[in-house]
Design a protein around this motif. Sequence first.
Motif, PDB file in Angstrom:
ATOM      1  N   UNK A  93     -67.259 -41.627  85.021  1.00  0.00           N
ATOM      2  CA  UNK A  93     -68.338 -42.267  85.933  1.00  0.00           C
ATOM      3  C   UNK A  93     -69.082 -43.603  85.613  1.00  0.00           C
ATOM      4  N   UNK A  94     -69.528 -43.700  84.460  1.00  0.00           N
ATOM      5  CA  UNK A  94     -70.397 -44.814  83.862  1.00  0.00           C
ATOM      6  C   UNK A  94     -69.455 -46.042  83.823  1.00  0.00           C
ATOM      7  N   UNK A  95     -68.244 -46.067  83.394  1.00  0.00           N
ATOM      8  CA  UNK A  95     -67.542 -47.359  83.258  1.00  0.00           C
ATOM      9  C   UNK A  95     -67.344 -47.764  84.690  1.00  0.00           C
ATOM     10  N   UNK A  96     -67.116 -47.089  85.595  1.00  0.00           N
ATOM     11  CA  UNK A  96     -66.882 -47.231  86.997  1.00  0.00           C
ATOM     12  C   UNK A  96     -68.194 -47.884  87.533  1.00  0.00           C
ATOM     13  N   UNK A  97     -69.152 -47.339  87.369  1.00  0.00           N
ATOM     14  CA  UNK A  97     -70.337 -48.103  87.552  1.00  0.00           C
ATOM     15  C   UNK A  97     -70.733 -49.386  87.104  1.00  0.00           C
ATOM     16  N   UNK A  98     -70.748 -49.741  85.833  1.00  0.00           N
ATOM     17  CA  UNK A  98     -70.484 -50.952  85.117  1.00  0.00           C
ATOM     18  C   UNK A  98     -69.594 -51.887  85.828  1.00  0.00           C
ATOM     19  N   UNK A  99     -68.248 -51.412  86.044  1.00  0.00           N
ATOM     20  CA  UNK A  99     -67.372 -52.372  87.036  1.00  0.00           C
ATOM     21  C   UNK A  99     -67.851 -52.684  88.309  1.00  0.00           C
ATOM     22  N   UNK A 100     -68.309 -51.823  88.876  1.00  0.00           N
ATOM     23  CA  UNK A 100     -68.930 -52.177  90.174  1.00  0.00           C
ATOM     24  C   UNK A 100     -70.142 -53.431  90.090  1.00  0.00           C
ATOM     25  N   UNK A 101     -71.002 -52.979  89.085  1.00  0.00           N
ATOM     26  CA  UNK A 101     -72.127 -53.936  88.890  1.00  0.00           C
ATOM     27  C   UNK A 101     -71.700 -55.423  88.473  1.00  0.00           C
ATOM     28  N   UNK A 102     -70.691 -55.409  87.761  1.00  0.00           N
ATOM     29  CA  UNK A 102     -70.180 -56.600  87.216  1.00  0.00           C
ATOM     30  C   UNK A 102     -69.638 -57.638  88.166  1.00  0.00           C
ATOM     31  N   UNK A 103     -68.834 -56.898  89.006  1.00  0.00           N
ATOM     32  CA  UNK A 103     -68.132 -57.408  90.369  1.00  0.00           C
ATOM     33  C   UNK A 103     -69.116 -57.919  91.140  1.00  0.00           C
ATOM     34  N   UNK A 104     -70.148 -57.280  91.367  1.00  0.00           N
ATOM     35  CA  UNK A 104     -71.304 -57.913  92.229  1.00  0.00           C
ATOM     36  C   UNK A 104     -71.882 -58.928  91.820  1.00  0.00           C
ATOM     37  N   UNK A 105     -72.022 -59.073  90.408  1.00  0.00           N
ATOM     38  CA  UNK A 105     -72.627 -60.096  89.822  1.00  0.00           C
ATOM     39  C   UNK A 105     -71.343 -61.188  89.854  1.00  0.00           C
ATOM     40  N   UNK A 106     -70.300 -61.310  89.682  1.00  0.00           N
ATOM     41  CA  UNK A 106     -69.220 -62.331  90.012  1.00  0.00           C
ATOM     42  C   UNK A 106     -69.334 -62.651  91.245  1.00  0.00           C
ATOM     43  N   UNK A 107     -69.401 -62.170  92.223  1.00  0.00           N
ATOM     44  CA  UNK A 107     -69.343 -62.525  93.752  1.00  0.00           C
ATOM     45  C   UNK A 107     -70.848 -62.672  94.224  1.00  0.00           C
ATOM     46  N   UNK A 108     -71.877 -62.370  93.424  1.00  0.00           N
ATOM     47  CA  UNK A 108     -73.287 -62.715  93.891  1.00  0.00           C
ATOM     48  C   UNK A 108     -73.635 -62.109  95.226  1.00  0.00           C
ATOM     49  N   UNK A 109     -72.967 -60.890  95.171  1.00  0.00           N
ATOM     50  CA  UNK A 109     -73.062 -60.027  96.459  1.00  0.00           C
ATOM     51  C   UNK A 109     -73.394 -58.622  96.227  1.00  0.00           C
ATOM     52  N   UNK A 110     -74.312 -58.186  97.255  1.00  0.00           N
ATOM     53  CA  UNK A 110     -74.786 -56.608  96.722  1.00  0.00           C
ATOM     54  C   UNK A 110     -74.010 -56.082  97.899  1.00  0.00           C
ATOM     55  N   UNK A 111     -73.134 -54.838  97.595  1.00  0.00           N
ATOM     56  CA  UNK A 111     -72.280 -54.210  98.746  1.00  0.00           C
ATOM     57  C   UNK A 111     -72.996 -52.828  99.056  1.00  0.00           C
ATOM     58  N   UNK A 112     -72.745 -52.470 100.030  1.00  0.00           N
ATOM     59  CA  UNK A 112     -73.392 -51.274 100.878  1.00  0.00           C
ATOM     60  C   UNK A 112     -73.192 -50.027  99.881  1.00  0.00           C
ATOM     61  N   UNK A 113     -74.224 -49.042  99.678  1.00  0.00           N
ATOM     62  CA  UNK A 113     -74.191 -47.664  99.334  1.00  0.00           C
ATOM     63  C   UNK A 113     -73.924 -46.977 100.709  1.00  0.00           C
ATOM     64  N   UNK A 114     -72.847 -46.316 100.628  1.00  0.00           N
ATOM     65  CA  UNK A 114     -72.458 -45.425 101.679  1.00  0.00           C
ATOM     66  C   UNK A 114     -73.476 -44.199 101.882  1.00  0.00           C
ATOM     67  N   UNK A 115     -73.992 -44.175 102.844  1.00  0.00           N
ATOM     68  CA  UNK A 115     -75.077 -43.216 102.866  1.00  0.00           C
ATOM     69  C   UNK A 115     -74.685 -41.884 103.739  1.00  0.00           C
ATOM     70  N   UNK A 116     -74.056 -42.279 104.826  1.00  0.00           N
ATOM     71  CA  UNK A 116     -73.405 -41.414 105.844  1.00  0.00           C
ATOM     72  C   UNK A 116     -74.683 -40.465 106.501  1.00  0.00           C
ATOM     73  N   UNK A 117     -75.828 -41.176 106.698  1.00  0.00           N
ATOM     74  CA  UNK A 117     -76.762 -40.297 107.344  1.00  0.00           C
ATOM     75  C   UNK A 117     -78.226 -40.638 106.955  1.00  0.00           C
ATOM     76  N   UNK A 118     -79.403 -40.284 107.670  1.00  0.00           N
ATOM     77  CA  UNK A 118     -80.607 -40.833 107.209  1.00  0.00           C
ATOM     78  C   UNK A 118     -81.211 -40.354 105.935  1.00  0.00           C
ATOM     79  N   UNK A 119     -82.096 -41.121 105.422  1.00  0.00           N
ATOM     80  CA  UNK A 119     -82.434 -40.767 103.769  1.00  0.00           C
ATOM     81  C   UNK A 119     -82.890 -39.513 103.237  1.00  0.00           C
ATOM     82  N   UNK A 120     -82.706 -39.119 102.385  1.00  0.00           N
ATOM     83  CA  UNK A 120     -83.362 -37.935 101.555  1.00  0.00           C
ATOM     84  C   UNK A 120     -84.647 -37.840 102.024  1.00  0.00           C
ATOM     85  N   UNK A 121     -85.269 -36.833 102.750  1.00  0.00           N
ATOM     86  CA  UNK A 121     -86.649 -36.638 103.189  1.00  0.00           C
ATOM     87  C   UNK A 121     -87.370 -36.236 101.771  1.00  0.00           C
TER      88      UNK A 121
END
Length: 258
Positions: A179-207
């Motif tokens: 899991x952790x290395x997948x998180x690092x890969x996502x973060x680095x890709x966002x840095x390379x593209x200077x873009x933040x991608x959506x975190x898929x929530x599938x609904x309203x926030x945790x109350x």
Amino acid sequence: SSLFAIHQACESIRHGSTSLALAGGVNLSLHPSKYVTLCASGFASSKGHCHAFAADGDGLVPSEGVGVVLLKSLVQARADGDKILAVIKGSGVSQDGRTQGYTVPNPVAQSRAIEAALDQAGVHPETISYVEAHGTGTALGDPIEIQGLVDAYGKYTNRKQYCAIGSVKSNIGHGEAAAGVGQLAKTVLQMQHKTLVASLMHGPPNPNIDFKETPFYVQENLSPWEVHQEEGNGPQPRRAGISSFGAGGVNVHLIVEE
């Protein structure tokens, strides 16, 4: 496990024990008893989706994965003419100790790992504009993770909702040992593209999470990753925090910079 391996590799390089390291993790689900156990113990999502920080979050979604990074000191990588994808500024670890159960997290211990990473990195939390959260999508774990982050950041700043937060588990599930290395890969890709991608929530926030009273907001849309303008010092490099917490209570946090 994989983020802890990365932490250990970084420490080895910092201490001069090694000059080059491969670190990462692999996770395979090879027998149905794993899924039977997850369902019987109530750990699995009832809908088959990871609802990170969402009201529908009631369990995790296990996934398979493998990832590895090649690590050197920044000085050595520059001297060797390497293509540098990102810089790990600091890392911190902690252990939950005794809690109400084997899988029950400890926000105080999580804060210690975050504070240790910030201290080693020598950066102010206000210069961190994204956090790749552990974000398993559980009713108990997500609010505790946010509390741990709030406690750590609250020692340095009282600003609200300036830092985006997301979880790659909403896209690919919980890679467990990878899991952790997948998180690092996502973060680095966002840095390379200077873009933040959506975190898929599938609904309203945790109350149980009042994001308006925290430094964080869930990244729900695709958007440019803006640079932080520091008074007197101008634009700062894009920086992110990454949290990965083991079920047995090992907490790891990285500070990563473009």
